[in-house]
Structure formats: C-alpha cells, structure tokens
Design an enzyme around this catalytic site. Structure first.
Site, PDB file in Angstrom:
ATOM      1  N   ASP A   1      -3.143  -1.944   2.052  1.00 42.73           N
ATOM      2  CA  ASP A   1      -1.986  -2.404   1.268  1.00 42.73           C
ATOM      3  C   ASP A   1      -1.791  -3.913   1.414  1.00 42.73           C
ATOM      4  O   ASP A   1      -1.967  -4.452   2.511  1.00 42.73           O
ATOM      5  CB  ASP A   1      -0.688  -1.762   1.781  1.00 42.73           C
ATOM      6  CG  ASP A   1      -0.594  -0.271   1.498  1.00 42.73           C
ATOM      7  OD1 ASP A   1      -1.632   0.390   1.391  1.00 42.73           O
ATOM      8  OD2 ASP A   1       0.537   0.231   1.416  1.00 42.73           O
TER       9      ASP A   1
ATOM     10  N   ASP B   1      -5.598  -0.381  -1.911  1.00 47.18           N
ATOM     11  CA  ASP B   1      -4.394   0.463  -1.916  1.00 47.18           C
ATOM     12  C   ASP B   1      -3.300  -0.322  -2.634  1.00 47.18           C
ATOM     13  O   ASP B   1      -3.609  -1.252  -3.382  1.00 47.18           O
ATOM     14  CB  ASP B   1      -4.006   0.880  -0.480  1.00 47.18           C
ATOM     15  CG  ASP B   1      -3.191   2.180  -0.454  1.00 47.18           C
ATOM     16  OD1 ASP B   1      -2.473   2.455  -1.424  1.00 47.18           O
ATOM     17  OD2 ASP B   1      -3.268   2.913   0.548  1.00 47.18           O
ATOM     18  N   ASP B   2      -2.031   0.017  -2.390  1.00 47.76           N
ATOM     19  CA  ASP B   2      -0.961  -0.669  -3.118  1.00 47.76           C
ATOM     20  C   ASP B   2      -1.051  -2.187  -2.944  1.00 47.76           C
ATOM     21  O   ASP B   2      -1.287  -2.694  -1.850  1.00 47.76           O
ATOM     22  CB  ASP B   2       0.412  -0.214  -2.597  1.00 47.76           C
ATOM     23  CG  ASP B   2       0.705   1.234  -2.944  1.00 47.76           C
ATOM     24  OD1 ASP B   2       0.288   1.691  -4.026  1.00 47.76           O
ATOM     25  OD2 ASP B   2       1.354   1.914  -2.133  1.00 47.76           O
TER      26      ASP B   2
ATOM     27  N   HIS C   1      -4.352  -0.017  -5.865  1.00 50.36           N
ATOM     28  CA  HIS C   1      -3.612   1.086  -6.466  1.00 50.36           C
ATOM     29  C   HIS C   1      -2.405   0.616  -7.268  1.00 50.36           C
ATOM     30  O   HIS C   1      -1.514   1.389  -7.563  1.00 50.36           O
ATOM     31  CB  HIS C   1      -3.169   2.081  -5.379  1.00 50.36           C
ATOM     32  CG  HIS C   1      -4.320   2.774  -4.708  1.00 50.36           C
ATOM     33  ND1 HIS C   1      -4.150   3.695  -3.696  1.00 50.36           N
ATOM     34  CD2 HIS C   1      -5.669   2.672  -4.902  1.00 50.36           C
ATOM     35  CE1 HIS C   1      -5.346   4.135  -3.301  1.00 50.36           C
ATOM     36  NE2 HIS C   1      -6.275   3.525  -4.009  1.00 50.36           N
TER      37      HIS C   1
ATOM     38  N   ARG D   1       3.964   2.100 -10.449  1.00 54.75           N
ATOM     39  CA  ARG D   1       4.421   3.429 -10.036  1.00 54.75           C
ATOM     40  C   ARG D   1       5.793   3.394  -9.380  1.00 54.75           C
ATOM     41  O   ARG D   1       6.194   2.391  -8.801  1.00 54.75           O
ATOM     42  CB  ARG D   1       3.460   4.029  -8.990  1.00 54.75           C
ATOM     43  CG  ARG D   1       2.132   4.437  -9.536  1.00 54.75           C
ATOM     44  CD  ARG D   1       1.346   5.227  -8.520  1.00 54.75           C
ATOM     45  NE  ARG D   1       0.879   4.416  -7.401  1.00 54.75           N
ATOM     46  CZ  ARG D   1       0.220   4.911  -6.349  1.00 54.75           C
ATOM     47  NH1 ARG D   1      -0.031   6.203  -6.273  1.00 54.75           N
ATOM     48  NH2 ARG D   1      -0.186   4.110  -5.390  1.00 54.75           N
TER      49      ARG D   1
END
Ligand SMILES: *[C@@H]1O[C@H](CO)[C@@H](O)[C@H](O)[C@H]1NC(C)=O
Ligand SMILES: *[C@@H]1O[C@H](CO)[C@@H](O)[C@H](O)[C@H]1NC(C)=O
Ligand SMILES: *[C@@H]1O[C@H](CO)[C@@H](O)[C@H](O)[C@H]1NC(C)=O
Ligand SMILES: *[C@@H]1O[C@H](CO)[C@@H](O)[C@H](O)[C@H]1NC(C)=O
Ligand SMILES: *[C@@H]1O[C@H](CO)[C@@H](O)[C@H](O)[C@H]1NC(C)=O
Ligand SMILES: *[C@@H]1O[C@H](CO)[C@@H](O)[C@H](O)[C@H]1NC(C)=O
Ligand SMILES: *[C@@H]1O[C@H](CO)[C@@H](O)[C@H](O)[C@H]1NC(C)=O
Ligand SMILES: *[C@@H]1O[C@H](CO)[C@@H](O)[C@H](O)[C@H]1NC(C)=O
Ligand SMILES: *[C@@H]1O[C@H](CO)[C@@H](O)[C@H](O)[C@H]1NC(C)=O
Length: 363
Positions: A182, A203-204, A225, A258
């Site tokens: 992240d 990832d994020d 992500h 998201r």
C-alpha cells in the site's frame, strides 16, 4: 558520529539569550550512523536533525519523538537490515514538525528481501515501513520510498498532517513478488491532506481506513489496486467523514476507485466525494462500492452505512475482462453521481442496495 553546529545569529549576546531561553532549539545535528543514544540526544537538543545514510539494524525501529517545531531531514540512502517482524521501520511523532528528504535521498527498504508473492498471507512476516503516530500540525514532504516490504506509509492517530510530493516506487514488486505494498494508509486521524503523490505498487495507492476531514488530491497511481476508502469496520475506530479525493489518475490497476466496508461490522462512511478522476486500463473494477468485504458470497453485505456519497466527473476505461461499475451495499443513502462515464468492461455484475431514486446503475 554526531556533529553539532550552533547557529550564531549576531554575536555572543544573542547567542547567550538563545542559549538561556531555548538552547534546545538552536542546534543543527547530523547523524551518519545508527546509534540510539545519539538519536535520543539529538531529539532533545537539536532543532534540525539530518539522518545521513543510516543503516538501521535488524528488528530496530528508527523511532523519533521530535521537539516541537523540529525539522527532520533524510539524506543519502537509508536502509534497514532484514528481519522478520511487523515493524515499523520508522515511527515518528511530534508537533509542528517538518519531515523531509534531501534531493538525493532514498528510503531504500529493499522489500525484495521479504517479498514472497504472498504479502500478509505469506510465511515471512513483513514490516510496515514509515509510520507517523500522533503527529500534530506537521508536514511530510519530498520523501522517496523504494520497494516497501509491506505497506509504505501509515498516518495514524494524527491531527493536522500535510503530506506532499511523496514517491512510492515498488515497480520491482511487479516481477519480484511484491504484494500488499500500500502507498498511504490513514487511520484514526483528522485534518489530513495528501497531495502530489506518485505511487507504483501492488495494492491500494491510498486507503482511508478511518478518519475525518481528509483531502487527497493530485495523485498518480499505477499498477496497484486504486484509491480506496476503507476497508472500514471491525477496528477500534470505524468512522470515515468528510473525505474529498480529487484530480487523480489511476492507470493499469486492478481497481479505479473503491469504498469497502467490512462484512458484519459497524461504523459509518459519510460525505465522501470523488471528483475529477481519470482511469485507464483498469483490470477488474472501474468503480467498486462494496459492503461485503471479507465475504464475497452472493447477497452478503455489511451494515456499515455509506451516506452522502458524491462522484463527479469520473471517466476512463476498464479492460474487456473487467466490470465498469459494481455496487453491493446495504443501508446506503444520499448518493449523488454526475458525469460518471466508465467504459470498456464487458463483465456485468449484479448489484445490490443502490439507494432508490439515485439514478445510479451498474454497468
Ligand atoms: C509508534 O509509536 C507510538 C509511540 O510513540 C506507539 O504508540 C505506536 O503503536 C507506534 N506505531 C506502530 C505502528 O508501531
Ligand atoms: C489542518 O492541518 C494543517 C496542516 O497541519 C494546519 O495548517 C491547519 O491549521 C489545520 N486546520 C485545522 C482546522 O485544524
Ligand atoms: C463534506 O465534506 C466537505 C469536505 O470534503 C465539506 O466541505 C462539506 O461541508 C461537508 N458536507 C457536509 C454536509 O458536512
Ligand atoms: C464535516 O464537515 C462539516 C462541515 O464543514 C462539519 O460541520 C463537521 O463537523 C465535519 N465532521 C467532522 C467529523 O469533523
Ligand atoms: C474532469 O476531470 C479531468 C481530470 O480527470 C479534468 O481534466 C477536466 O477538466 C474535468 N472536467 C470537468 C468538467 O470538471
Ligand atoms: C475539477 O476540475 C474542474 C475543472 O478543471 C475544476 O474547476 C474543479 O475545481 C476540480 N475539482 C476539484 C475538487 O479539484
Ligand atoms: C457470508 O454471507 C453469507 C450470506 O449472507 C452468510 O450466509 C455467511 O454466513 C457469511 N460468511 C461469513 C464467513 O460471515
Ligand atoms: C442501518 O444503519 C443504521 C444506523 O445508521 C443501523 O441502526 C441499522 O441497523 C442498519 N441497518 C442494517 C440493515 O444494517
Ligand atoms: C464516455 O467515454 C467514452 C470513451 O471512453 C466516449 O466515447 C463517450 O463519448 C463518453 N460519453 C459521454 C456521455 O461523455
């Protein structure tokens, strides 16, 4: 080795006054090899601390409790010896402080020493890199983090943080097994601005796990992500309120943007706005709003309400194998989506819980 230089501002008289009144704020100190005593000493006595080319021993946190108003500068290449633990590798606290990197600096985590392609599910325990905890009215700027072993930056229990011009480069993770790398995580914090960041990871890019009055803007996110609010729920503090995310480019990532709330937990997500977001080559979901995080069985949705949720001017493309918009929520209300145009995804998912009369559809 520690070098202390006392700033001489206008001769002995003023220096004397400075020494008497605030001697602790008159020193500039440079530390060139890791030594806990020197760091403790510098914390107490130095207004500016430069950490130049440190190699931090295995299993040790570079811990800094800075004086009010202090400046911390990373210089050269900072590294950490390999050790299996959850870290953090850096943990900084302070009030009115400025944390920055000199132009040539690099926080080289060498995450490839830990990477096993499995992230948090792997047998190797991986440390989070850079944590600020209880930071108040402070600035983090011009920081370069390379190859984080796990999450790169956490802003936790802080109030008043401006983080800008931060570069997280985990490109090597694409081929060397990086996962859960992240960029930014925000936890239990208020009044946080994150701007002009570039994140290449797995990832994020940014994840707002909890927090109030958070602004995220002018970001470039690649390979990971996407940008997330959440996952929310199941922790000590589970409130997200007043979050604005704008002027963000997300490319070549699993998701665009998201909100995720954890299945079967409590909390709330209120007044989140995404504006001026461009997506390109998204693999799985352009927009995904899910209240079932952690339970993907059909119909499973959590009870964490998502209220006052605005999307404005969101455009871009999803790959054919992906879904443009996917929503699975319960208890949602007051959503306002305008100028949302995500195209390209050919996989249609069944949506649940879209607020009535909002005019929003899955596609
Ligand atoms: C960072 O240090 C503070 C103490 O200053 C501690 O309470 C906190 O748990 C530490 N953060 C992490 C992630 O270890
Ligand atoms: C928010 O944080 C910034 C940066 O630390 C600070 O300058 C500002 O005064 C804070 N605003 C409020 C309302 O506390
Ligand atoms: C929602 O949050 C924004 C900041 O992102 C703030 O300006 C606005 O006043 C908030 N709206 C409400 C109804 O609280
Ligand atoms: C959200 O913003 C509104 C409007 O500025 C403010 O009244 C409210 O207190 C904020 N919420 C939080 C939790 O700070
Ligand atoms: C929409 O967002 C893009 C950036 O993603 C920006 O260039 C454009 O000006 C915005 N358009 C409107 C009408 O706000
Ligand atoms: C979105 O883009 C438009 C057009 O460039 C701009 O006017 C607006 O201020 C932007 N919104 C945000 C939140 O930056
Ligand atoms: C997941 O959700 C389904 C449907 O609501 C439920 O039957 C199941 O027990 C849930 N699983 C877990 C692990 O919570
Ligand atoms: C919806 O949220 C409210 C609180 O806002 C809560 O009391 C209620 O139990 C929730 N309902 C469901 C079905 O989760
Ligand atoms: C939506 O975006 C596509 C390309 O991504 C474009 O061809 C189309 O004209 C756009 N639609 C609207 C209503 O802006």
């Amino acid at each position: 080795m520690i070098k202390m230089k006392f700033l001489v501002i206008g001769g002995p008289l003023i220096l004397g006054i400075l020494a008497a009144v605030q001697s602790t704020l008159a020193a500039t100190c440079t530390i060139t090899s890791y030594n806990e005593d020197l760091i403790k000493d510098a914390e107490k006595n130095c207004a500016t601390i430069t950490l130049n080319g440190l190699s931090v021993p295995a299993g040790v946190t570079l811990d800094l409790n800075l004086n009010e108003g202090a400046k911390l500068i990373f210089q050269g290449t900072t590294t950490w010896e390999f050790f299996e633990w959850d870290g953090p590798l850096v943990n900084i606290t302070g009030t009115n402080v400025e944390i920055s990197g000199a132009p040539d600096h690099l926080l080289d985590v060498r995450g490839n020493l830990w990477w096993d392609g499995k992230g948090e599910d792997g047998d190797i325990i991986k440390p989070v890199s850079f944590v600020v905890h209880g930071l108040q009215n402070s600035i983090i700027r011009d920081i370069n983090i390379k190859n984080p072993s796990f999450h790169a930056i956490w802003i936790e229990k802080s109030d008043g943080v401006l983080a800008q011009d931060v570069y997280v480069d985990s490109i090597d993770g694409d081929t060397l097994g990086g996962k859960n790398t992240d960029g930014f995580n925000v936890w239990t914090s208020n009044n946080v601005t994150i701007q002009r960041i570039r994140v290449y990871n797995q990832d994020d890019c940014v994840a707002i796990k909890s927090g109030t009055n958070v602004v995220v803007k002018d970001c470039y996110c690649s390979g990971g992500h996407g940008v997330s609010v959440g996952s929310v729920g199941g922790r000590v503090y589970n409130i997200v309120e007043n979050v604005s995310l704008s002027n963000i480019d997300v490319v070549n990532s699993d998701n665009g943007l998201r909100i995720k709330t954890n299945y079967g937990t409590t909390g709330s997500v209120t007044n989140v706005t995404y504006e001026n977001v461009t997506l390109k080559d998204i693999n799985k979901f352009g927009i995904r709003i899910h209240g079932d995080y952690g339970n993907h069985s059909a119909g499973a949705t959590g009870g964490v309400p998502i209220k006052e949720f605005t999307l404005k001017n969101i455009s871009g493309t999803v790959k054919e194998t992906g879904t443009n918009v996917y929503i699975q929520v319960k208890n949602a209300s007051d959503w306002h989506w305008t100028e949302v145009n995500i195209t390209g995804g050919k996989v249609i998912q069944e949506c649940y819980g879209i607020p009535e009369d909002s005019g929003i559809t899955c596609c």
